[in-house]
Design a protein around this motif. Structure first.
Motif, short mmCIF file in Angstrom:
data_model
loop_
_atom_site.label_atom_id
_atom_site.label_comp_id
_atom_site.label_asym_id
_atom_site.label_seq_id
_atom_site.Cartn_x
_atom_site.Cartn_y
_atom_site.Cartn_z
N TYR A 1 -13.25 3.27 -4.62
CA TYR A 1 -12.75 2.26 -3.69
C TYR A 1 -11.37 2.66 -3.14
O TYR A 1 -11.11 2.53 -1.94
CB TYR A 1 -12.67 0.89 -4.36
CG TYR A 1 -12.01 -0.14 -3.47
CD1 TYR A 1 -12.55 -0.44 -2.22
CD2 TYR A 1 -10.84 -0.78 -3.86
CE1 TYR A 1 -11.94 -1.37 -1.39
CE2 TYR A 1 -10.23 -1.72 -3.03
CZ TYR A 1 -10.78 -2.00 -1.80
OH TYR A 1 -10.17 -2.91 -0.97
N ALA B 1 -10.35 4.61 5.12
CA ALA B 1 -10.81 3.46 5.90
C ALA B 1 -12.32 3.52 6.09
O ALA B 1 -12.85 3.30 7.19
CB ALA B 1 -10.09 3.39 7.25
N ALA C 1 -6.73 -2.61 -3.35
CA ALA C 1 -6.78 -1.31 -4.01
C ALA C 1 -5.59 -1.11 -4.94
O ALA C 1 -5.73 -0.61 -6.06
CB ALA C 1 -6.83 -0.19 -2.96
N LEU D 1 -12.95 -3.88 3.99
CA LEU D 1 -13.18 -2.67 4.78
C LEU D 1 -14.33 -2.87 5.76
O LEU D 1 -14.29 -2.37 6.90
CB LEU D 1 -13.47 -1.49 3.85
CG LEU D 1 -12.37 -1.12 2.85
CD1 LEU D 1 -12.76 0.13 2.06
CD2 LEU D 1 -11.03 -0.90 3.56
N CYS E 1 -10.30 3.30 0.75
CA CYS E 1 -9.15 2.72 1.45
C CYS E 1 -8.29 3.79 2.10
O CYS E 1 -7.74 3.57 3.19
CB CYS E 1 -8.33 1.88 0.47
SG CYS E 1 -9.09 0.31 0.04
N TRP F 1 0.83 -1.20 0.00
CA TRP F 1 0.00 0.00 0.00
C TRP F 1 0.86 1.25 0.00
O TRP F 1 1.80 1.38 0.78
CB TRP F 1 -0.91 -0.01 1.21
CG TRP F 1 -1.67 1.26 1.47
CD1 TRP F 1 -1.49 2.10 2.52
CD2 TRP F 1 -2.74 1.79 0.70
NE1 TRP F 1 -2.39 3.14 2.46
CE2 TRP F 1 -3.18 2.97 1.34
CE3 TRP F 1 -3.38 1.40 -0.47
CZ2 TRP F 1 -4.22 3.76 0.85
CZ3 TRP F 1 -4.43 2.17 -0.96
CH2 TRP F 1 -4.83 3.34 -0.31
N GLY G 1 -7.61 -4.96 2.32
CA GLY G 1 -8.37 -4.07 1.46
C GLY G 1 -7.48 -3.15 0.66
O GLY G 1 -7.71 -2.92 -0.54
N ARG G 2 -6.45 -2.63 1.29
CA ARG G 2 -5.54 -1.71 0.60
C ARG G 2 -4.68 -2.44 -0.42
O ARG G 2 -4.33 -1.87 -1.47
CB ARG G 2 -4.70 -0.97 1.64
CG ARG G 2 -5.51 0.08 2.39
CD ARG G 2 -4.78 0.70 3.57
NE ARG G 2 -5.48 1.88 4.04
CZ ARG G 2 -5.16 2.56 5.14
NH1 ARG G 2 -4.14 2.14 5.90
NH2 ARG G 2 -5.85 3.64 5.48
N LEU H 1 -7.93 -4.17 6.97
CA LEU H 1 -7.62 -2.92 6.29
C LEU H 1 -6.43 -3.10 5.37
O LEU H 1 -6.43 -2.59 4.22
CB LEU H 1 -7.35 -1.82 7.32
CG LEU H 1 -7.02 -0.44 6.75
CD1 LEU H 1 -8.14 0.09 5.87
CD2 LEU H 1 -6.71 0.54 7.89
#
Length: 372
Positions: free
Chosen positions: A355, A362, A324, A305, A359, A16, A320-321, A317
């Motif tokens: 999205y 959050a 992304a 998320l 991210c 990330w 999720g990142r 998290l």
């Protein structure tokens, strides 16, 4: 088989990076702004719609692009753009003439809802109210065209009575024997489970109208009964039918499968079930179909998320990142391959940008269904 491996691809090995994330959002917004032609956007080959059609709706068309640009702080004249989309829908629908006008995602309701949220001069609360009421008993009983969809703008735009009326009818059609709805989609009858066309979004739409304990009890009953588990993972079939009949249609997407169910219902299901569904999404990997919301990497990533909100565990998290970063790469690869961006909210680049922004913040709120 809990997922179809050929529909997924390995996650890229890129950590990330907030700087890359912000730059990607800026690039996508600039590309979308540059591609606008008379407040419409060109279609993409992957969406399999006529080249000459210029759609206006939230799902494929201009209303979705205007809403996404609004959320991302675009400098375009968005009130003028939504006015043009509404005019085009009413006078030259170019393929949308056969859609259901009161529909949230495919019809005039969604366009007017965007106008209302923008405070655009063409906003028409009375017309919006009439459309919501006209949709109260649409036979689909699902998000795309039915009342679970039009309940969203009713509530978001302050039409409380209209929302209550739709909610009462939707609740009355919730089958107490199987805890699902029956969806009549152009004559095909399906007991769908997921977020795109089924019970997940219907239950979500009833929040605040039905007591939380009732929602939790009935949701847990449905999801426990229909879940398929293997090796600590869980997924749900598209339709409430025996698992042996599901294999050709198994999906891990927002519209069908664990991602959409977690996004809409994570707090209403047993926590260990939600976590097992999240592990499935991570194990399956990003979707080959692209970076979008409906059946793409961004839509799946929102489930992480939501799990972060549910558990406060930084693992979700981080995952999720990571998704992304993969979605950013997919946008770039698809643009290089096709020589242009993909200009829709639900299947295209602007959904991926939303999205990525989620991210950064959050923020687990899913576009339209959680935040209009």
């Amino acid at each position: 088989m809990l997922w179809r491996p050929e529909e997924h691809e390995p996650l890229i090995d890129q950590e990330w990076d907030p700087g890359i994330a912000r730059e990607a959002i800026t690039e996508i917004v600039a590309d979308v702004e540059a591609a606008a032609e008379d407040s419409t956007w060109p279609n993409h080959p992957l969406d399999e719609v006529p080249d000459e059609a210029r759609f206006c709706s939230l799902y494929f068309g201009g209303a979705g692009m205007v809403w996404g640009l609004h959320r991302l702080g675009s400098n375009l004249d968005l009130p003028a753009a939504i006015a043009a989309a509404l005019e085009r829908y009413r006078t030259a629908p170019a393929g949308e003439g056969s859609t259901h006008a009161p529909s949230l995602l495919l019809g005039e309701t969604g366009i007017l809802a965007v106008a209302q949220k923008l405070g655009a001069p063409i906003a028409d609360e009375r017309r919006l109210s009439d459309l919501v009421r006209a949709n109260r008993e649409h036979q689909t009983w699902e998000l795309l065209r039915g009342s679970p969809g039009t309940m969203i703008p009713a509530r978001a735009c302050g039409l409380e009575r209209e929302w209550q009326e739709s909610a009462a009818l939707l609740y009355d059609h919730w089958d107490p024997d199987c805890d699902t709805w029956t969806h009549d989609l152009d004559g095909d009858i399906w007991p769908f489970i997921g977020a795109g066309h089924g019970s997940a979004s219907n239950v979500h739409a009833l929040r605040g109208f039905v007591d939380d304990d009732i929602l939790k009890t009935r949701t847990a009953s449905l999801l426990t009964r229909t879940a398929h588990r293997e090796d600590g993972l869980v997924n749900w079939p598209p339709v409430d039918r025996p698992w042996s009949e599901q294999e050709p249609k198994i999906r891990v997407q927002w519209c069908h499968g664990a991602p959409g169910i977690i996004i809409t219902l994570a707090d209403l299901m047993p926590p260990e079930m939600a976590i097992a569904g999240g592990e499935l999404i991570w194990r399956a990997g990003p979707l080959r179909k692209g970076p979008g919301l409906c059946h793409g990497t961004a839509g799946n990533g929102f489930a992480f998320l939501k799990l972060y909100e549910l558990t406060s565990d930084e693992l979700w998290l981080d995952r999720g990142r990571r998704f992304a970063m993969h979605a950013i790469g997919q946008v770039a690869r698809h643009k290089q391959r096709y020589g242009r961006g993909r200009y829709t909210l639900w299947t295209g680049d602007i959904g991926a940008a939303l999205y990525v922004q989620a991210c950064l913040d959050a923020d687990p709120a899913f576009p339209i269904t959680d935040k209009l």
